[in-house]
Design an enzyme around this catalytic site. Structure first.
Site, PDB file in Angstrom:
ATOM      1  N   GLY A 162      10.447  37.372 -17.199  1.00 12.73           N
ATOM      2  CA  GLY A 162      10.261  37.526 -18.519  1.00 12.73           C
ATOM      3  C   GLY A 162       9.715  35.943 -19.131  1.00 12.73           C
ATOM      4  NE  ARG A 167      11.548  40.139  -2.527  1.00 12.23           N
ATOM      5  CZ  ARG A 167      11.060  39.438  -4.015  1.00 12.23           C
ATOM      6  NH1 ARG A 167      11.082  38.261  -3.047  1.00 12.23           N
ATOM      7  NH2 ARG A 167      11.857  39.432  -4.910  1.00 12.23           N
TER       8      ARG A 167
HETATM    9  C1  UD1 Z   1      14.047  41.126 -14.580  1.00 14.53           C
HETATM   10  C2  UD1 Z   1      13.712  41.243 -16.447  1.00 14.53           C
HETATM   11  C3  UD1 Z   1      13.342  39.460 -16.417  1.00 14.53           C
HETATM   12  C4  UD1 Z   1      13.837  38.880 -15.624  1.00 14.53           C
HETATM   13  C5  UD1 Z   1      13.904  39.238 -14.326  1.00 14.53           C
HETATM   14  C6  UD1 Z   1      15.144  37.901 -14.182  1.00 14.53           C
HETATM   15  C7  UD1 Z   1      13.723  43.362 -17.107  1.00 14.53           C
HETATM   16  C8  UD1 Z   1      12.548  44.641 -17.924  1.00 14.53           C
HETATM   17  N1  UD1 Z   1      12.959  42.358 -16.766  1.00 14.53           N
HETATM   18  O1  UD1 Z   1      13.505  41.319 -14.143  1.00 14.53           O
HETATM   19  O2  UD1 Z   1      12.757  39.591 -17.824  1.00 14.53           O
HETATM   20  O3  UD1 Z   1      13.465  37.540 -15.265  1.00 14.53           O
HETATM   21  O4  UD1 Z   1      14.548  40.662 -14.611  1.00 14.53           O
HETATM   22  O5  UD1 Z   1      15.887  37.913 -12.915  1.00 14.53           O
HETATM   23  O6  UD1 Z   1      14.438  43.586 -17.329  1.00 14.53           O
HETATM   24  N2  UD1 Z   1      18.458  47.254 -11.510  1.00 14.53           N
HETATM   25  C9  UD1 Z   1      18.907  48.018 -11.344  1.00 14.53           C
HETATM   26  N3  UD1 Z   1      18.489  48.915 -11.866  1.00 14.53           N
HETATM   27  C10 UD1 Z   1      17.048  49.469 -11.816  1.00 14.53           C
HETATM   28  C11 UD1 Z   1      16.514  48.022 -11.957  1.00 14.53           C
HETATM   29  C12 UD1 Z   1      16.962  46.918 -12.231  1.00 14.53           C
HETATM   30  O7  UD1 Z   1      20.239  48.237 -11.368  1.00 14.53           O
HETATM   31  O8  UD1 Z   1      16.442  50.151 -12.441  1.00 14.53           O
HETATM   32  C13 UD1 Z   1      18.665  45.704 -11.327  1.00 14.53           C
HETATM   33  C14 UD1 Z   1      18.397  44.931 -10.026  1.00 14.53           C
HETATM   34  O9  UD1 Z   1      19.239  45.227  -8.793  1.00 14.53           O
HETATM   35  C15 UD1 Z   1      18.651  43.880 -10.206  1.00 14.53           C
HETATM   36  C16 UD1 Z   1      18.444  43.441 -11.482  1.00 14.53           C
HETATM   37  O10 UD1 Z   1      18.887  44.980 -12.545  1.00 14.53           O
HETATM   38  O11 UD1 Z   1      19.558  42.836  -9.961  1.00 14.53           O
HETATM   39  C17 UD1 Z   1      17.251  42.523 -12.126  1.00 14.53           C
HETATM   40  O12 UD1 Z   1      15.804  43.635 -11.310  1.00 14.53           O
HETATM   41  P1  UD1 Z   1      14.750  42.984 -11.376  1.00 14.53           P
HETATM   42  O13 UD1 Z   1      13.850  44.435 -10.799  1.00 14.53           O
HETATM   43  O14 UD1 Z   1      15.501  41.857  -9.376  1.00 14.53           O
HETATM   44  O15 UD1 Z   1      13.937  41.919 -11.702  1.00 14.53           O
HETATM   45  P2  UD1 Z   1      13.471  42.748 -12.443  1.00 14.53           P
HETATM   46  O16 UD1 Z   1      12.991  44.096 -13.568  1.00 14.53           O
HETATM   47  O17 UD1 Z   1      12.140  41.491 -12.087  1.00 14.53           O
END
Ligand code: UD1
Ligand code: CA
Length: 457
Positions: A139, A18
């Site tokens: 979450g 985005r």
């Molecule tokens: C996650 C949490 C959620 C929380 C939210 C806060 C989990 C399953 N969920 O949501 O409870 O409320 O963050 O913002 O943890 N990232 C990686 N690799 C991956 C996935 C994510 O490096 O495979 C990093 C992203 O770049 C980001 C962070 O982890 O910096 C969070 O990922 P994002 O997808 O934004 O959060 P959610 O999984 O939606």
């Protein structure tokens, strides 16, 4: 320093679709500094035993931009969830008993908040949570009747009742390292998103009887993440407003705290005043009673006490002495060094030049590679011709020289102490001290001269 030795894992593998940008999300700037760099800098204040960054999208650029000796890198080639991301860091783990998980796209968390979380995480799993008016997308923290945390449920897996919970997981957690390694190996992806959720470790901790505690940030903006340019701009303004408030509290007069941008460090003395629209980059130092007019840009500049800078000045890598008078529309380029009470006026450019006390160049001039003494007057339109097309040469102007308007000094050249150069002089040889040097052709008047007339066709 935190209560117990800690290692930090920063999740930075997300693509940031985005953002609509070729730049990886975590490299977009807030206050001129990459999002992930903010997180790294704050993490360093905790003196972590290990600082591990999990990267994925745009790996090479991320690594080369953030590269620093104390960072360990873990690649997550495919983004299979936050639990999977942390698992990629395990081979790099130190023996620090506590692992702090941070997000590379959540730049403004304070060290004080992280220390509070680490304190809560002694012999426990600690989660940084906030209550949100609109918790959609996050979450949720599920507690039992006694108020103890039972688990975290993701929005997409939540029941209607759970969606009504307003306490959310910020994603930032302090986790006992030994248990974490075991839990990561037990995560499953049988959920709505088919991802390995880090959040599932909470239920595993509860099942083992390990205490789960929560801590809250001082302000909600500390846990806001960036997923779009809209959110990037919002965080920039929040950050700048915080910087402006700190300046006000410290005694700086700001015409409008909503119209100042500090992209680096701004240090200041007493009674400093800054008008609207100014941008400060790198390290800027303002002495006592410095006044800065509207719309100035100062990058790596030191300004002496009592100096007044009028509107629309652009200064870079320069040192300005006390009681100077500069602008409007003055430009100082790298290596400009001005002594006390120097005046630099409109459309005057100074580069790599030392200018002595009380000297003035008030209008339309270029001063480059010059050494100018004290009490020198540089007339309007004066130019140091410092470049012969191949090399740069120096111009020396000694104390008490008067340079007439529209003079060119073809370097290398020296003007002796107390000399005067007549207006319009093109100086190609040294001018002796205490004398008038002028290179103009002698003025003649032709009487009865007829102007050309239009030829009839
Ligand atoms: C996650 C949490 C959620 C929380 C939210 C806060 C989990 C399953 N969920 O949501 O409870 O409320 O963050 O913002 O943890 N990232 C990686 N690799 C991956 C996935 C994510 O490096 O495979 C990093 C992203 O770049 C980001 C962070 O982890 O910096 C969070 O990922 P994002 O997808 O934004 O959060 P959610 O999984 O939606
Ligand atoms: Ca996700």
């Amino acid at each position: 320093m935190s209560d117990q030795p800690v290692q930090v894992v920063i999740l930075a593998a997300g693509q940031g679709k985005r953002m609509h940008s070729n730049l990886p999300k975590v490299l977009h700037p807030v206050a001129g500094k990459a999002l992930a760099q903010h997180v790294i800098d704050t993490a360093r204040t905790l003196a972590p035993q290990k600082l591990i960054v999990v990267y994925g999208h745009g790996g090479d650029v991320v690594r080369s931009t953030l590269a620093e000796g104390d960072i360990s890198w873990a690649e997550q080639a495919q983004q299979l969830g936050t639990g999977h991301a942390v698992a990629q860091a395990v081979p790099q783990f130190s023996d620090a008993p506590c692992t702090l998980v941070l997000y590379g796209d959540v730049p403004l968390t304070s060290a004080a908040t992280l220390n509070r979380l680490l304190h809560a995480g002694r012999d426990a799993l600690a989660i940084l949570t906030v209550d949100l008016a609109d918790p959609a997308g996050y979450g949720r923290i599920v507690r039992d009747g006694a108020g103890s945390v039972r688990r975290i449920v993701e929005e997409k897996d939540a029941s209607a009742d759970e969606k009504a919970i307003r306490e959310i997981n910020t994603g930032i957690m302090a986790i006992p390292t030994a248990r974490l390694v075991d839990w990561l190996g037990r995560l499953k992806n049988d959920n709505a998103q088919g991802e390995y959720y880090l959040t599932d470790i909470v239920a595993l901790a509860v099942a083992e009887g390990l205490p789960v505690r929560t801590a809250q940030p001082d302000a909600e903006w500390e846990v806001l993440g960036v997923n779009s340019k809209v959110q990037l701009a919002e965080l920039e303004r929040i950050h700048q407003r915080n910087v402006a408030d700190r300046l006000l509290v410290a005694g700086v007069r700001l015409a409008d705290p909503a119209r100042i941008d500090v992209r680096g460090t701004l240090t200041h003395g007493r009674d400093v005043a800054i008008d609207v629209g100014c941008v400060f980059e790198g390290d800027v130092e303002l002495g006592d009673a410095v006044e800065i007019g509207p719309y100035c840009v100062l990058r790596n500049v030191k300004v002496g006490a009592g100096t007044r800078i009028a509107a629309f000045c652009h200064f870079e890598e320069a040192v300005i002495g006390p009681d100077g008078v500069l602008g409007p529309y003055a430009r100082l380029r790298p290596g400009a060094e001005l002594g006390p009470e120097v005046h630099i006026g409109n459309f005057v450019e100074v580069k790599k030049s030392v200018i002595g006390a009380q000297s003035k160049a008030n209008h339309l001039a270029y001063i480059g590679d010059a050494e100018i003494g004290q009490r020198v007057n540089v007339g309007a339109g004066t130019i140091t011709c410092n470049y012969d097309g191949a090399n740069k040469w120096k111009t020396v102007i000694e104390d008490d020289v008067f340079i007439g308007s529209d003079t060119q000094l073809v370097a290398p050249v020296t003007v002796g102490r107390g000399a005067t150069l007549g207006a319009g002089t093109t100086l190609t040889k040294d001018a002796p001290p205490e004398a008038l040097t002028v290179s103009r052709a002698k003025q003649v008047t032709i009487r009865g001269w007829d102007r050309p007339k239009k030829v009839k066709k």
